[in-house]
Design a protein around this motif. Structure first.
Motif, PDB file in Angstrom:
ATOM      1  N   GLU A  41      47.481   0.079 -13.672  1.00 38.50           N
ATOM      2  CA  GLU A  41      46.564  -0.993 -14.079  1.00 38.50           C
ATOM      3  C   GLU A  41      47.250  -2.338 -14.037  1.00 38.50           C
ATOM      4  OE1 GLU A  41      43.831  -2.314 -17.942  1.00 38.50           O
ATOM      5  OE2 GLU A  41      44.773  -0.329 -17.885  1.00 38.50           O
ATOM      6  N   GLU A  42      48.494  -2.398 -14.503  1.00 38.41           N
ATOM      7  CA  GLU A  42      49.225  -3.668 -14.511  1.00 38.41           C
ATOM      8  C   GLU A  42      49.471  -4.171 -13.089  1.00 38.41           C
ATOM      9  OE1 GLU A  42      49.350  -5.268 -17.037  1.00 38.41           O
ATOM     10  OE2 GLU A  42      49.356  -3.868 -18.708  1.00 38.41           O
ATOM     11  N   TYR A  44      47.517  -3.716 -10.486  1.00 35.88           N
ATOM     12  CA  TYR A  44      46.259  -4.269  -9.982  1.00 35.88           C
ATOM     13  C   TYR A  44      45.952  -5.621 -10.622  1.00 35.88           C
ATOM     14  CZ  TYR A  44      45.134  -0.060  -7.372  1.00 35.88           C
ATOM     15  OH  TYR A  44      45.139   0.969  -6.451  1.00 35.88           O
ATOM     16  N   GLU A  45      46.283  -5.782 -11.893  1.00 35.78           N
ATOM     17  CA  GLU A  45      46.088  -7.083 -12.544  1.00 35.78           C
ATOM     18  C   GLU A  45      47.021  -8.131 -11.931  1.00 35.78           C
ATOM     19  OE1 GLU A  45      46.396  -6.625 -16.756  1.00 35.78           O
ATOM     20  OE2 GLU A  45      44.550  -5.465 -16.917  1.00 35.78           O
ATOM     21  N   LEU A  47      48.006  -8.087  -8.804  1.00 37.06           N
ATOM     22  CA  LEU A  47      47.398  -8.422  -7.511  1.00 37.06           C
ATOM     23  C   LEU A  47      46.310  -9.477  -7.673  1.00 37.06           C
ATOM     24  CD1 LEU A  47      47.054  -4.928  -5.787  1.00 37.06           C
ATOM     25  CD2 LEU A  47      48.741  -6.695  -5.332  1.00 37.06           C
ATOM     26  N   ASP A  48      45.491  -9.339  -8.721  1.00 39.74           N
ATOM     27  CA  ASP A  48      44.444 -10.332  -8.979  1.00 39.74           C
ATOM     28  C   ASP A  48      45.060 -11.708  -9.227  1.00 39.74           C
ATOM     29  OD1 ASP A  48      42.483  -8.426  -8.695  1.00 39.74           O
ATOM     30  OD2 ASP A  48      42.154  -8.147 -10.849  1.00 39.74           O
ATOM     31  N   ALA A  49      46.132 -11.735 -10.007  1.00 38.84           N
ATOM     32  CA  ALA A  49      46.783 -13.008 -10.328  1.00 38.84           C
ATOM     33  C   ALA A  49      47.382 -13.650  -9.079  1.00 38.84           C
ATOM     34  CB  ALA A  49      47.873 -12.785 -11.376  1.00 38.84           C
ATOM     35  N   GLU A  51      46.417 -13.216  -5.945  1.00 36.15           N
ATOM     36  CA  GLU A  51      45.347 -13.687  -5.061  1.00 36.15           C
ATOM     37  C   GLU A  51      44.641 -14.916  -5.613  1.00 36.15           C
ATOM     38  OE1 GLU A  51      42.760 -10.488  -3.992  1.00 36.15           O
ATOM     39  OE2 GLU A  51      44.324  -9.425  -2.884  1.00 36.15           O
ATOM     40  N   SER A  52      44.674 -15.086  -6.936  1.00 37.68           N
ATOM     41  CA  SER A  52      44.053 -16.271  -7.536  1.00 37.68           C
ATOM     42  C   SER A  52      44.918 -17.516  -7.369  1.00 37.68           C
ATOM     43  CB  SER A  52      43.789 -16.033  -9.025  1.00 37.68           C
ATOM     44  OG  SER A  52      45.008 -16.081  -9.771  1.00 37.68           O
ATOM     45  N   ASP A  54      47.258 -18.371  -9.350  1.00 34.95           N
ATOM     46  CA  ASP A  54      47.532 -18.895 -10.693  1.00 34.95           C
ATOM     47  C   ASP A  54      48.933 -18.463 -11.128  1.00 34.95           C
ATOM     48  OD1 ASP A  54      47.680 -19.294 -13.497  1.00 34.95           O
ATOM     49  OD2 ASP A  54      45.485 -19.234 -13.653  1.00 34.95           O
ATOM     50  N   GLU A  57      49.184 -16.994 -14.762  1.00 38.38           N
ATOM     51  CA  GLU A  57      48.727 -15.615 -14.829  1.00 38.38           C
ATOM     52  C   GLU A  57      49.709 -14.674 -14.150  1.00 38.38           C
ATOM     53  OE1 GLU A  57      45.941 -13.937 -16.206  1.00 38.38           O
ATOM     54  OE2 GLU A  57      45.992 -15.801 -17.367  1.00 38.38           O
ATOM     55  N   GLU A  61      51.417 -11.494 -15.898  1.00 39.14           N
ATOM     56  CA  GLU A  61      51.214 -10.132 -15.391  1.00 39.14           C
ATOM     57  C   GLU A  61      52.531  -9.480 -14.964  1.00 39.14           C
ATOM     58  OE1 GLU A  61      48.633  -8.623 -15.939  1.00 39.14           O
ATOM     59  OE2 GLU A  61      47.268 -10.277 -16.372  1.00 39.14           O
TER      60      GLU A  61
END
Length: 221
Positions: A41-42, A44-45, A47-49, A51-52, A54, A57, A61
Motif C-alpha cells: 500500500e505504501e 502505491y501511495e 507512486l501517486d505522490a 506522479e503528482s 508533489d 507528499e 510517503e
C-alpha cells in the motif's frame, strides 16, 4: 556524518520503544506477515505522490515506506535474525559489487552491458546457494499484479531467447488502440462475472510452464 545519522537513530529508537512493553498495543501485536501488505500500500501511495509532482507528499510517503523497513528490521532484531545495520550494509555492499564499472576497473559501452554485467554478477553470487536460479525465468515475484507479472515473464523470456521475435508484417496497434483493447477485455471479463486479473494470472502461469518446458528441452534436461 553523525548529524546526518541522527534522524535514522531517532527512528530506530522510536520503533524499539513502540514495540516495548510500554509501547503501542497495535505495534506490539504485529509480525512480518501481518505487515506484508502495508508495504504494498505504501508503494502505491508513493507512486501517486511521484506522479503528482508533489515533493512534500513524496517525502512523506518515502518516510512511510522507510517505516516499513524499520518495522521489519525491529521484528527481526527481536528474533535475533538481523537488524537495520545489516540490511543497510547488505545493500551498500551489493551496489558496490554490482557496479564494477563505477567502483572498479570494468569498462562498459552502454546500458545493455551494465545490465548484462549485473545479471552475471547476480548469478555468480547465488551460485551454489539455495537461492541459485536454475531457470532464466526464476526471480519473478509471485505477488506482482497480473499484467506486471506477464510483462516481466515476457521480458525474461525474450532475453533468454525463449520467445520468437514477432514477424515484422504482423499488425501492430498503436498505444491508444492497444489501451482500448486491454480495457475492453477487462470489460468483457467483468460482464461474464470473471476477474480479468485472475484470468491473466492463470494464463501467465500456463505460459510460464510451457516456456520452462521449452527451456528444459533446449538444455537437454
Amino acid at each position: 556524518m553523525k548529524k546526518k545519522n541522527a534522524a535514522i537513530m531517532d527512528l530506530l529508537e522510536i520503533m524499539a520503544k513502540l514495540r516495548s512493553p510500554q509501547g503501542c498495543p497495535w505495534d506490539r501485536e504485529q509480525d512480518h506477515r501481518s505487515l506484508r501488505l502495508h508495504a504494498v500500500e505504501e508503494v502505491y501511495e508513493l507512486l501517486d505522490a511521484i506522479e503528482s509532482g508533489d515533493d512534500h507528499e513524496m517525502a512523506e510517503e518515502l518516510g512511510d515506506l522507510l517505516l516499513q523497513v524499520v518495522f521489519h528490521c525491529q521484528l527481526a532484531r527481536e528474533r535475533g535474525a538481523f537488524d537495520f545495520e545489516r540490511v543497510a550494509r547488505t545493500i551498500a555492499d551489493k551496489l558496490v559489487r554490482r557496479h564494477p564499472h563505477v567502483f572498479g576497473d570494468v569498462k562498459v559501452k552502454d546500458v545493455d552491458e551494465v545490465w548484462a554485467n549485473w545479471e552475471k554478477i547476480k548469478a555468480a553470487e547465488k551460485q551454489g546457494t539455495k537461492h541459485a536460479r536454475a531457470s532464466a525465468l526464476d526471480g519473478i515475484p509471485k505477488h506482482l499484479p497480473a499484467l506486471m507479472r506477464a510483462e516481466k515473464l515476457l521480458k525474461k523470456a525474450r532475453k533468454a531467447k525463449l520467445l520468437e521475435t514477432a514477424a515484422s508484417h504482423e499488425p501492430r496497434p498503436g498505444k491508444s488502440a492497444l489501451a482500448r483493447q486491454l480495457f475492453e477485455l477487462a470489460r468483457q471479463a467483468q460482464a461474464r462475472g470473471w476477474s480479468a486479473e485472475d484470468l491473466l494470472r492463470q494464463e501467465t502461469a500456463r505460459q510460464e510452464r510451457a516456456l520452462r518446458r521449452g527451456e528444459a528441452r533446449a538444455k537437454g534436461i
